[in-house]
Design a protein around this motif. Structure first.
Motif, PDB file in Angstrom:
ATOM      1  N   ASP A 114       0.669  -1.297  -0.113  1.00  0.00           N
ATOM      2  CA  ASP A 114      -0.054   0.009   0.117  1.00  0.00           C
ATOM      3  C   ASP A 114       0.976   1.126   0.285  1.00  0.00           C
ATOM      4  N   ALA A 115       2.152   1.280   0.695  1.00  0.00           N
ATOM      5  CA  ALA A 115       2.809   2.588   0.869  1.00  0.00           C
ATOM      6  C   ALA A 115       3.487   2.523  -0.537  1.00  0.00           C
ATOM      7  N   GLU A 116       3.901   1.632  -1.284  1.00  0.00           N
ATOM      8  CA  GLU A 116       4.447   1.705  -2.551  1.00  0.00           C
ATOM      9  C   GLU A 116       3.574   2.169  -3.590  1.00  0.00           C
ATOM     10  N   VAL A 117       2.252   1.602  -3.481  1.00  0.00           N
ATOM     11  CA  VAL A 117       1.194   2.083  -4.501  1.00  0.00           C
ATOM     12  C   VAL A 117       1.092   3.741  -4.064  1.00  0.00           C
ATOM     13  N   ALA A 118       0.948   4.075  -3.054  1.00  0.00           N
ATOM     14  CA  ALA A 118       0.832   5.446  -2.616  1.00  0.00           C
ATOM     15  C   ALA A 118       2.019   6.374  -3.285  1.00  0.00           C
ATOM     16  N   ARG A 119       3.256   5.849  -3.043  1.00  0.00           N
ATOM     17  CA  ARG A 119       4.321   6.456  -3.618  1.00  0.00           C
ATOM     18  C   ARG A 119       4.246   6.744  -5.036  1.00  0.00           C
ATOM     19  N   LEU A 120       4.147   5.645  -5.708  1.00  0.00           N
ATOM     20  CA  LEU A 120       3.942   5.451  -7.043  1.00  0.00           C
ATOM     21  C   LEU A 120       2.658   6.551  -7.820  1.00  0.00           C
ATOM     22  N   LEU A 121       1.845   6.479  -7.175  1.00  0.00           N
ATOM     23  CA  LEU A 121       0.823   7.475  -7.469  1.00  0.00           C
ATOM     24  C   LEU A 121       1.301   8.964  -7.446  1.00  0.00           C
ATOM     25  N   ARG A 122       1.628   9.006  -6.412  1.00  0.00           N
ATOM     26  CA  ARG A 122       2.405  10.623  -5.981  1.00  0.00           C
ATOM     27  C   ARG A 122       3.278  10.928  -7.049  1.00  0.00           C
ATOM     28  N   LEU A 123       4.083   9.878  -7.604  1.00  0.00           N
ATOM     29  CA  LEU A 123       5.266  10.165  -8.527  1.00  0.00           C
ATOM     30  C   LEU A 123       4.504  10.434  -9.785  1.00  0.00           C
ATOM     31  N   VAL A 124       3.491   9.981 -10.209  1.00  0.00           N
ATOM     32  CA  VAL A 124       2.873  10.120 -11.386  1.00  0.00           C
ATOM     33  C   VAL A 124       1.861  11.425 -11.488  1.00  0.00           C
ATOM     34  N   HIS A 125       1.755  12.102 -10.078  1.00  0.00           N
ATOM     35  CA  HIS A 125       0.743  13.114  -9.610  1.00  0.00           C
ATOM     36  C   HIS A 125      -0.718  12.879  -9.469  1.00  0.00           C
ATOM     37  N   LEU A 126      -0.989  11.892  -9.226  1.00  0.00           N
ATOM     38  CA  LEU A 126      -2.266  11.300  -8.745  1.00  0.00           C
ATOM     39  C   LEU A 126      -2.504  11.128  -7.208  1.00  0.00           C
ATOM     40  N   ASP A 127      -3.616  11.221  -6.796  1.00  0.00           N
ATOM     41  CA  ASP A 127      -3.912  11.508  -5.254  1.00  0.00           C
ATOM     42  C   ASP A 127      -3.994   9.969  -4.823  1.00  0.00           C
ATOM     43  N   PRO A 128      -2.905   9.489  -3.936  1.00  0.00           N
ATOM     44  CA  PRO A 128      -2.904   8.108  -3.353  1.00  0.00           C
ATOM     45  C   PRO A 128      -4.465   7.710  -2.978  1.00  0.00           C
ATOM     46  N   ALA A 129      -5.312   8.572  -2.612  1.00  0.00           N
ATOM     47  CA  ALA A 129      -6.644   8.074  -1.919  1.00  0.00           C
ATOM     48  C   ALA A 129      -7.552   7.564  -2.886  1.00  0.00           C
ATOM     49  N   THR A 130      -7.174   7.710  -4.555  1.00  0.00           N
ATOM     50  CA  THR A 130      -7.873   7.024  -5.314  1.00  0.00           C
ATOM     51  C   THR A 130      -7.300   5.764  -5.641  1.00  0.00           C
ATOM     52  N   ALA A 131      -6.356   5.001  -5.227  1.00  0.00           N
ATOM     53  CA  ALA A 131      -6.100   3.758  -5.110  1.00  0.00           C
ATOM     54  C   ALA A 131      -7.380   2.486  -5.286  1.00  0.00           C
ATOM     55  N   GLY A 132      -8.307   2.778  -4.554  1.00  0.00           N
ATOM     56  CA  GLY A 132      -9.282   1.861  -4.445  1.00  0.00           C
ATOM     57  C   GLY A 132     -10.241   2.115  -5.436  1.00  0.00           C
ATOM     58  N   SER A 133     -10.140   2.971  -6.521  1.00  0.00           N
ATOM     59  CA  SER A 133     -10.975   3.336  -7.504  1.00  0.00           C
ATOM     60  C   SER A 133     -10.591   2.451  -8.802  1.00  0.00           C
ATOM     61  N   ARG A 134     -11.699   2.148  -9.508  1.00  0.00           N
ATOM     62  CA  ARG A 134     -11.556   1.472 -10.815  1.00  0.00           C
ATOM     63  C   ARG A 134     -11.401   2.319 -12.024  1.00  0.00           C
ATOM     64  N   PRO A 135     -10.602   1.857 -12.973  1.00  0.00           N
ATOM     65  CA  PRO A 135     -10.285   2.767 -14.312  1.00  0.00           C
ATOM     66  C   PRO A 135     -11.474   3.416 -14.643  1.00  0.00           C
ATOM     67  N   GLY A 136     -12.564   3.187 -14.694  1.00  0.00           N
ATOM     68  CA  GLY A 136     -13.658   3.828 -15.293  1.00  0.00           C
ATOM     69  C   GLY A 136     -13.915   5.190 -14.572  1.00  0.00           C
ATOM     70  N   ARG A 137     -13.363   5.513 -13.385  1.00  0.00           N
ATOM     71  CA  ARG A 137     -13.557   6.836 -12.680  1.00  0.00           C
ATOM     72  C   ARG A 137     -12.690   7.685 -13.440  1.00  0.00           C
ATOM     73  N   PHE A 138     -11.609   7.211 -14.132  1.00  0.00           N
ATOM     74  CA  PHE A 138     -10.431   8.103 -14.747  1.00  0.00           C
ATOM     75  C   PHE A 138     -10.663   8.684 -16.056  1.00  0.00           C
ATOM     76  N   SER A 139      -9.856   9.805 -16.324  1.00  0.00           N
ATOM     77  CA  SER A 139      -9.856  10.281 -17.671  1.00  0.00           C
ATOM     78  C   SER A 139      -8.465   9.371 -18.381  1.00  0.00           C
ATOM     79  N   GLY A 140      -8.492   9.565 -19.985  1.00  0.00           N
ATOM     80  CA  GLY A 140      -7.877   9.119 -20.449  1.00  0.00           C
ATOM     81  C   GLY A 140      -6.262   9.513 -20.064  1.00  0.00           C
ATOM     82  N   GLY A 141      -6.114  10.598 -19.725  1.00  0.00           N
ATOM     83  CA  GLY A 141      -4.741  11.017 -19.329  1.00  0.00           C
ATOM     84  C   GLY A 141      -4.462  10.423 -18.094  1.00  0.00           C
ATOM     85  N   GLN A 142      -5.321  10.406 -17.128  1.00  0.00           N
ATOM     86  CA  GLN A 142      -5.045   9.839 -15.578  1.00  0.00           C
ATOM     87  C   GLN A 142      -4.951   8.119 -15.656  1.00  0.00           C
TER      88      GLN A 142
END
Length: 249
Positions: A114-142
């Motif tokens: 979980d900590a590594e997922v959060a780090r990687l999401l921050r690395l690509v400038h996404l909110d780690p709180a979105t880790a539990g969301s499915r891809p359909g929630r996100f735009s193409g760029g996200q």
């Protein structure tokens, strides 16, 4: 050291007389920590070359070496690929955090994952709180940012980016390209960048190769190839770039 070498690589589709050579005796080096762009029109063989590097296409001839040795086909993969379509490259049923975590090498605790997922999401400038969301929630760029995070979770020594901005609008393309440059500077991985867009390759890659009909017709430092092309096909590609119309009052 993370040098990727294509040594007279050939790839064919089909068998017998109906076989088609998609990549024909291509030799190319992605230097340690460097970025090499490969350009060409559709059907030139550039994406097939990328797929061969990660083991998705068998070689008909030649070899692909990482730091002078064959690329291992088992265990952690030192090469990771980001694909063109951000809508089909992620499992729509899987939360993005789980999708990223499944690429992590070795056994780790849930807390560490979980900590590594959060780090990687921050690395690509996404909110780690979105880790539990499915891809359909996100735009193409996200989604493309998530795909990049997923590739980085494998701790690659070489990242292969296959037309990763072509399905995005212009503003989002620029943001993704800036992100790639930022990550490459920070993490130091080598990168093979596939594109049909010469302007994009100019921005990202220090060296480039031009492919036509499965062969490399020209390669060298990006600035030299684009400013003083030696091959007629490279000149044709440059001439096809749209230029703004000049109006005179």
């Amino acid at each position: 050291m993370s040098e990727l070498l294509f040594d007279r690589v050939s790839v064919r589709y089909g068998l017998g007389r109906g076989a088609v050579t998609a990549v024909d005796a291509v030799s190319l080096v992605v230097p340690d920590g460097g970025v090499v762009g490969v350009v060409g029109e559709s059907g030139s063989g550039k994406s097939t070359l990328a797929r061969a590097a990660v083991g998705l296409m068998p070689l008909h001839g030649g070899r692909i070496l990482l730091d002078g040795a064959p690329i291992p086909r088992r265990g952690p993969r030192p090469l990771q690929m980001v694909f063109q379509d951000p809508y089909s490259s992620l499992d729509p049923r899987m939360p993005v955090g789980a999708s990223i975590a499944e690429m992590m090498p070795g056994r780790t605790t849930a807390r560490d994952r979980d900590a590594e997922v959060a780090r990687l999401l921050r690395l690509v400038h996404l909110d780690p709180a979105t880790a539990g969301s499915r891809p359909g929630r996100f735009s193409g760029g996200q989604r493309q940012r998530i795909a990049i995070a997923r590739a980085l979770a494998g701790r690659p020594r070489v990242l292969i980016a296959d037309e990763i901005t072509s399905a995005l609008d212009v503003l989002i393309q620029g943001a993704i390209l800036n992100l790639l440059r930022e990550l490459q500077d920070e993490l130091g991985f080598s990168m093979l960048f596939i594109s049909h867009n010469l302007a994009v390759v100019r921005y990202v890659a220090s060296h480039m190769a031009v492919m036509r009909d499965g062969r490399v017709v020209e390669q060298g430092p990006t600035s030299e190839v684009l400013e003083d092309p030696r091959d007629d096909y490279t000149r044709e590609l440059l001439a096809s770039i749209p230029r703004p119309i000049q109006y005179t009052p």
